[in-house]
Design an enzyme around this catalytic site. Structure first.
Site, short mmCIF file in Angstrom:
data_model
loop_
_atom_site.label_atom_id
_atom_site.label_comp_id
_atom_site.label_asym_id
_atom_site.label_seq_id
_atom_site.Cartn_x
_atom_site.Cartn_y
_atom_site.Cartn_z
N ASP A 231 33.94 42.41 46.40
CA ASP A 231 34.30 41.72 45.16
C ASP A 231 35.82 41.77 44.97
OD1 ASP A 231 34.07 40.57 42.58
OD2 ASP A 231 33.94 42.56 41.66
N ASP B 193 37.69 41.04 41.50
CA ASP B 193 38.09 41.57 40.19
C ASP B 193 37.45 42.92 39.92
OD1 ASP B 193 39.41 39.13 39.87
OD2 ASP B 193 37.62 38.21 39.01
#
Length: 177
Positions: free
Chosen positions: A9, A11
């Protein structure tokens, strides 16, 4: 032999969104939230004014200017020696973020090929051997081994393997080789 795959991922895992979101939210609301004051809160509890959050996340240059998490670049480069890395970000909810995230990755992670960048809506279709994310809503659907990257909103969650930083990520994944 085919390399195992990792979905990472952006963020809250590669990019430090917490610091910047707190700064922008405080400026817009006249509040004084801090990383310490929101520990253990769900995002909706920490950032009550959801209209401000949406405005901040849709603002030009928000995602493009996020700081890189400590040790992330070196760690991903090291992992790339033994794993195929995919950067997977649920980005379509905030369309301005699409180009900004691609540019951000190009600046900070130029060694990740464009075809290994997946900007999507839902991560439920991602089928990798490992997924590193800060949100249980993504990890709960992980088809491989979920690895939860510590963030303020998941500190009280215990149903996934937790890592607190990139050095721990490398250690955990190197143990699987």
């Amino acid at each position: 032999m085919k390399k195992k795959t990792i979905a990472i991922d952006m963020d809250g895992v590669l990019a430090d969104i917490e610091h910047q979101l707190i700064q922008h939210y405080n400026k817009a609301n006249g509040t004084n939230l801090s990383k310490e004051s929101i520990q253990g809160l769900e995002e909706e509890e920490a950032f009550v004014d959801r209209a401000v959050v949406r405005s901040v996340l849709n603002a030009d240059n928000f995602f493009r200017s996020l700081p890189v998490m400590p040790d992330a670049v070196e760690s991903v480069r090291e992992l790339q020696e033994n794993f195929e890395i995919f950067i997977v970000s649920a980005a379509t909810e905030f369309p301005v973020s699409l180009a900004e995230k691609v540019a951000w990755l190009g600046e900070h992670f130029p060694f990740i090929k464009w075809e290994n960048i997946i900007l999507c809506g839902s991560k439920r279709i991602i089928n990798t051997d490992y997924m590193i994310d800060d949100h249980c809503k993504n990890l709960d659907y992980c088809m491989g081994k979920p690895i939860m990257f510590t963030a303020f909103h998941n500190i009280n969650k215990t149903h996934h393997l937790r890592v607190n930083n990139w050095k721990e990520v490398v250690a955990v994944l190197n143990e699987t080789l």
